[in-house]
Design an enzyme around this catalytic site. Structure first.
Site, PDB file in Angstrom:
ATOM      1  N   GLY A  46       0.829  -1.198   0.000  1.00 16.92           N
ATOM      2  CA  GLY A  46       0.000   0.000   0.000  1.00 16.92           C
ATOM      3  C   GLY A  46       0.862   1.246   0.000  1.00 16.92           C
ATOM      4  O   GLY A  46       1.994   1.235   0.495  1.00 16.92           O
ATOM      5  N   GLN A  51       3.137   9.957   1.070  1.00 17.34           N
ATOM      6  CA  GLN A  51       4.426   9.257   1.109  1.00 17.34           C
ATOM      7  C   GLN A  51       5.319   9.606  -0.082  1.00 17.34           C
ATOM      8  O   GLN A  51       6.522   9.373  -0.045  1.00 17.34           O
ATOM      9  CB  GLN A  51       4.221   7.733   1.160  1.00 17.34           C
ATOM     10  N   CYS A 102       6.163   0.052   7.235  1.00 13.91           N
ATOM     11  CA  CYS A 102       5.774   1.186   6.411  1.00 13.91           C
ATOM     12  C   CYS A 102       6.945   1.548   5.505  1.00 13.91           C
ATOM     13  O   CYS A 102       8.085   1.606   5.975  1.00 13.91           O
ATOM     14  CB  CYS A 102       5.417   2.371   7.308  1.00 13.91           C
ATOM     15  N   LEU A 103       6.651   1.773   4.232  1.00 12.84           N
ATOM     16  CA  LEU A 103       7.717   2.116   3.286  1.00 12.84           C
ATOM     17  C   LEU A 103       8.427   3.413   3.686  1.00 12.84           C
ATOM     18  O   LEU A 103       9.567   3.643   3.291  1.00 12.84           O
ATOM     19  CB  LEU A 103       7.147   2.243   1.865  1.00 12.84           C
ATOM     20  N   HIS A 144      -4.223   1.394   7.544  1.00 14.52           N
ATOM     21  CA  HIS A 144      -2.875   1.986   7.588  1.00 14.52           C
ATOM     22  C   HIS A 144      -2.744   3.131   6.574  1.00 14.52           C
ATOM     23  O   HIS A 144      -2.256   4.212   6.909  1.00 14.52           O
ATOM     24  CB  HIS A 144      -1.857   0.866   7.300  1.00 14.52           C
ATOM     25  N   GLU A 145      -3.227   2.895   5.355  1.00 11.45           N
ATOM     26  CA  GLU A 145      -3.076   3.917   4.299  1.00 11.45           C
ATOM     27  C   GLU A 145      -3.953   5.139   4.569  1.00 11.45           C
ATOM     28  O   GLU A 145      -3.531   6.275   4.337  1.00 11.45           O
ATOM     29  CB  GLU A 145      -3.398   3.319   2.919  1.00 11.45           C
ATOM     30  N   HIS A 148      -2.430   7.472   6.903  1.00 12.16           N
ATOM     31  CA  HIS A 148      -1.421   8.345   6.279  1.00 12.16           C
ATOM     32  C   HIS A 148      -2.043   9.661   5.806  1.00 12.16           C
ATOM     33  O   HIS A 148      -1.393  10.706   5.842  1.00 12.16           O
ATOM     34  CB  HIS A 148      -0.799   7.667   5.054  1.00 12.16           C
TER      35      HIS A 148
HETATM   36 NI    NI Z   1       2.828   3.367   5.561  1.00 16.55          NI
END
Ligand code: NI
Length: 175
Positions: A46, A51, A102-103, A144-145, A148
């Site tokens: 995701g 991000q 998380c990226l 989660h997304e 963000h």
């Molecule tokens: Ni994330």
């Protein structure tokens, strides 16, 4: 299409509440294409626009297309979801604990409690209304997304966060 740079928490954009998308023009389509390419390149499950340093309410989600994911999710495995201005309109009472990463926070994972099931409504990349009822891992990724988009990171709500050792690189979900 282009892979965009994924920012980390030292960039304040990640902590801002993102703006609602109001235009589905070619520049926005380019953003969505780039987000998909960036997600697949990472690879992750995701990605939210903040991000890649764009403060807009759009997320892309894709569960892996591997055997394990197919066994659990059937047709949802490998399916790409693009949600614009997503909102969680229903949540299960049942909560589940899981490990996620998380990226934007490479090298770490944490234990996070999420709703087992959520209903998300929003729009597709062309502005057409859509909704999804997601369970399990997919529900976790959506929560989660969408966090963000409000500047919230999993480390804010995790009961425990730890650094990944090189040998367990495969552990955890990278969102
Ligand atoms: Ni994330």
């Amino acid at each position: 299409m282009a892979v965009r740079k994924i920012i980390q928490p030292d960039n304040p954009i990640l902590r801002k509440k993102a703006h609602r998308v109001t235009s589905f023009d070619s520049k926005f389509q380019q953003l969505v294409d780039d987000m998909v390419e960036t997600l697949l390149d990472a690879p992750g499950v995701g990605l939210a626009a903040p991000q890649v340093a764009v403060s807009q309410r759009v997320i892309v989600v894709r569960l892996p297309d591997d055997e394990e994911s197919r066994a659990e999710y059937g047709d949802e495995a490998g399916k790409l979801y693009v949600f614009v201005n997503p909102e969680i309109i229903k949540t299960s009472k049942e909560m589940v604990e899981g490990v996620e990463g998380c990226l934007s926070i490479p090298g770490y994972v944490g234990r996070v409690t999420r709703h087992e099931q959520v209903v998300v409504k929003g729009f597709d990349r062309r502005g057409k209304p859509q909704r999804i009822k997601a369970s399990g891992w997919l529900a976790r990724v959506f929560q989660h997304e969408i966090d963000h988009l409000d500047g919230r990171l999993y480390i804010d709500i995790a009961s425990e966060v730890w650094e990944l050792k090189p040998e367990d690189e495969d552990t955890g979900v990278q969102d």
